[in-house]
Design a protein around this motif. Structure first.
Motif, mmCIF file in Angstrom:
data_model
loop_
_atom_site.group_PDB
_atom_site.id
_atom_site.type_symbol
_atom_site.label_atom_id
_atom_site.label_comp_id
_atom_site.label_asym_id
_atom_site.label_seq_id
_atom_site.Cartn_x
_atom_site.Cartn_y
_atom_site.Cartn_z
ATOM 1 N N TRP A 127 0.829 -1.209 0.000
ATOM 2 C CA TRP A 127 0.000 0.000 0.000
ATOM 3 C C TRP A 127 0.865 1.262 0.000
ATOM 4 N N ILE A 128 1.930 1.255 0.794
ATOM 5 C CA ILE A 128 2.836 2.402 0.837
ATOM 6 C C ILE A 128 3.448 2.634 -0.540
ATOM 7 N N GLY A 129 3.781 1.542 -1.230
ATOM 8 C CA GLY A 129 4.308 1.672 -2.586
ATOM 9 C C GLY A 129 3.304 2.306 -3.526
ATOM 10 N N GLU A 130 2.030 1.933 -3.386
ATOM 11 C CA GLU A 130 0.987 2.522 -4.219
ATOM 12 C C GLU A 130 0.835 4.012 -3.933
ATOM 13 N N LEU A 131 0.886 4.376 -2.654
ATOM 14 C CA LEU A 131 0.770 5.788 -2.301
ATOM 15 C C LEU A 131 1.926 6.598 -2.874
ATOM 16 N N GLY A 132 3.106 5.986 -2.870
ATOM 17 C CA GLY A 132 4.288 6.689 -3.355
ATOM 18 C C GLY A 132 4.228 7.033 -4.831
ATOM 19 N N ALA A 133 3.350 6.361 -5.574
ATOM 20 C CA ALA A 133 3.230 6.654 -6.999
ATOM 21 C C ALA A 133 2.490 7.957 -7.250
ATOM 22 N N GLY A 134 1.727 8.422 -6.249
ATOM 23 C CA GLY A 134 0.945 9.633 -6.475
ATOM 24 C C GLY A 134 1.161 10.746 -5.472
ATOM 25 N N LEU A 135 1.829 10.434 -4.345
ATOM 26 C CA LEU A 135 2.041 11.430 -3.306
ATOM 27 C C LEU A 135 3.520 11.711 -3.123
ATOM 28 N N ALA A 136 3.812 12.894 -2.623
ATOM 29 C CA ALA A 136 5.185 13.238 -2.289
ATOM 30 C C ALA A 136 5.641 12.392 -1.106
ATOM 31 N N PRO A 137 6.934 12.094 -1.010
ATOM 32 C CA PRO A 137 7.435 11.265 0.094
ATOM 33 C C PRO A 137 7.020 11.772 1.471
ATOM 34 N N ALA A 138 7.017 13.078 1.678
ATOM 35 C CA ALA A 138 6.624 13.618 2.981
ATOM 36 C C ALA A 138 5.165 13.322 3.278
ATOM 37 N N SER A 139 4.313 13.367 2.254
ATOM 38 C CA SER A 139 2.891 13.067 2.438
ATOM 39 C C SER A 139 2.683 11.588 2.734
ATOM 40 N N VAL A 140 3.442 10.727 2.055
ATOM 41 C CA VAL A 140 3.367 9.289 2.324
ATOM 42 C C VAL A 140 3.744 9.014 3.779
ATOM 43 N N ALA A 141 4.773 9.696 4.249
ATOM 44 C CA ALA A 141 5.217 9.509 5.638
ATOM 45 C C ALA A 141 4.125 9.906 6.622
ATOM 46 N N LYS A 142 3.388 10.963 6.324
ATOM 47 C CA LYS A 142 2.308 11.402 7.209
ATOM 48 C C LYS A 142 1.169 10.385 7.233
ATOM 49 N N VAL A 143 0.824 9.851 6.060
ATOM 50 C CA VAL A 143 -0.228 8.836 5.998
ATOM 51 C C VAL A 143 0.200 7.592 6.782
ATOM 52 N N HIS A 144 1.430 7.171 6.577
ATOM 53 C CA HIS A 144 1.920 5.991 7.294
ATOM 54 C C HIS A 144 1.921 6.216 8.797
ATOM 55 N N ARG A 145 2.315 7.406 9.237
ATOM 56 C CA ARG A 145 2.367 7.679 10.675
ATOM 57 C C ARG A 145 0.989 7.547 11.317
ATOM 58 N N VAL A 146 -0.044 8.056 10.645
ATOM 59 C CA VAL A 146 -1.396 7.937 11.180
ATOM 60 C C VAL A 146 -1.829 6.481 11.221
ATOM 61 N N PHE A 147 -1.588 5.746 10.135
ATOM 62 C CA PHE A 147 -1.998 4.340 10.099
ATOM 63 C C PHE A 147 -1.248 3.527 11.156
ATOM 64 N N SER A 148 0.021 3.816 11.329
ATOM 65 C CA SER A 148 0.808 3.106 12.338
ATOM 66 C C SER A 148 0.298 3.420 13.744
ATOM 67 N N GLN A 149 -0.139 4.639 13.971
ATOM 68 C CA GLN A 149 -0.713 4.995 15.269
ATOM 69 C C GLN A 149 -2.007 4.220 15.520
ATOM 70 N N VAL A 150 -2.811 4.055 14.478
ATOM 71 C CA VAL A 150 -4.055 3.293 14.604
ATOM 72 C C VAL A 150 -3.743 1.831 14.945
ATOM 73 N N MET A 151 -2.790 1.238 14.230
ATOM 74 C CA MET A 151 -2.412 -0.149 14.480
ATOM 75 C C MET A 151 -1.734 -0.303 15.843
ATOM 76 N N GLY A 152 -0.919 0.666 16.217
ATOM 77 C CA GLY A 152 -0.269 0.618 17.520
ATOM 78 C C GLY A 152 -1.274 0.681 18.655
#
Length: 376
Positions: A127-152
């Motif tokens: 999924w992160i790879g898919e996001l990286g095709a359309g979002l800037a790396p900094a935006s991908v990092a923000k999305v991942h951080r939120v999802f990781s917080q949810v899973m954590g």
């Protein structure tokens, strides 16, 4: 303790053990156990070795405190994310609003109907790879951080044994250099923003965030001591004004250069203690979007630098303070950073290189007349 029940078994024509119920031949071994809260659980297996291995896992989890109920992860990501967002009442409104947008735009379209227990590390990486095709790396990092917080949060609440978003490879974020105005550029930008030039000078020489400046009241400006007490902040969230404490919830005292204190003294004449230091033309909170549209962006187009943003005046304040000789702790205190490490990460390159000075001091100490010379 887990108990493997073989009382349901009988020999079949082929000599194998079989469990027989009204549905016919099914699973052959039944594992029963009681969870820490007293709930009775059972799980069936075709082989006794599988039952024994699962029993060992259950018993180890019970003893180590890492036990996860088989049904705990059946809740969907969509349902769990809704609970997580509700639990974020402790964060700043802007942060909560940002997280809600990320969940709505990126998380739910991919994971809403997926059960927590079905989210794998490999799937998150894809999924992160898919996001990286359309979002800037900094935006991908923000999305991942939120999802990781949810899973954590699911791990901490006994829904998952581990966080499947941990250890995911993220696209490399290329940091852009901050822009800093010098004293002459600050003066020209402030002049171009008149009669609001004092707003520019305050931000550029104190490092206040926009919301801290907009929430500043006369009573928190001590002209005699030349100090500003930063005690409150106001932010526009979805068109509403949200009042609260400064970022990191820490109040601080910020020094005022004498020239700025003198200008503020004239500006505050006649204002009551509870009045806003800076207000909109109608007397309300000075909102950054309105200020940019009416004043700031026009001034930037006139004097530059192109695309300059009000928040960059905060970077300018750090740069000017360091150039004036402030050490990292003073800059940290002025800006309200959580730690000196954060200040160094952002502005460490601005501090003067004192390696040569260090080497010269050590050389002078060794060369002192009372120090025995060696190696010469």
């Amino acid at each position: 303790m887990a108990d493997i029940d073989d009382r349901w078994h009988r020999k079949g024509p082929d000599g194998a053990q079989h469990r027989t119920d009204r549905y016919g031949v099914g699973a052959r071994w039944l594992l029963r156990w009681r969870e820490p809260d007293g709930t009775q659980r059972k799980k069936s297996f075709r082989r006794k070795t599988d039952a024994e291995q699962y029993a060992t896992t259950v018993e180890h989890g019970m003893m180590s405190g890492s036990y996860i109920s088989p049904g705990a992860g059946k809740i969907t990501v969509g349902e769990w994310t809704a609970q997580w967002l509700t639990a974020q009442a402790h964060v700043k409104p802007t942060s909560r609003n940002r997280s809600e947008g990320i969940v709505r735009t990126h998380v739910l379209p991919k994971w809403e109907r997926v059960r927590l227990s079905d989210v794998s590390h490999a799937a998150v990486q894809g999924w992160i790879g898919e996001l990286g095709a359309g979002l800037a790396p900094a935006s991908v990092a923000k999305v991942h951080r939120v999802f990781s917080q949810v899973m954590g949060w699911a791990v901490r609440n006994g829904r998952l044994a581990s966080n499947p978003a941990e250890g995911v490879n993220l696209p490399r974020v290329v940091t852009t250099d901050h822009r800093y105005l010098n004293h002459d550029q600050v003066a020209r930008l402030a002049d171009a923003c008149e009669p609001n030039g004092l707003v520019i000078r305050l931000l550029a020489y104190t490092g206040l965030r926009w919301g801290e400046m907009a929430a500043l009241r006369t009573a928190n400006v001590d002209l005699d001591r030349r100090r500003i007490r930063v005690a409150q902040s106001v932010t526009e969230v979805s068109g509403r004004l949200e009042w609260g404490t400064p970022k990191n919830h820490e109040r601080r005292s910020v020094p005022l250069p004498r020239f700025l204190a003198d200008q503020l003294a004239k500006h505050l004449g006649g204002k009551a203690a509870d009045d806003l230091v800076f207000a909109s033309p109608k007397g309300g909170v000075l909102r950054v979007r309105n200020f940019r549209r009416a004043v700031f962006d026009r001034a930037v187009r006139e004097v530059g630098p192109a695309g300059f943003h009000p928040h960059e005046l905060r970077h300018t304040a750090a740069s000017l303070a360091i150039a004036s000789g402030a050490d990292v702790k003073l800059v940290q205190q002025m800006l309200g950073h959580k730690s000196a490490t954060m200040t160094l990460d952002l502005y460490g390159h601005l501090f003067p290189d004192r390696l040569d000075d260090l080497a010269d001091r050590m050389d002078a100490a060794v060369s002192a007349p009372d120090v025995p010379q060696s190696g010469s």
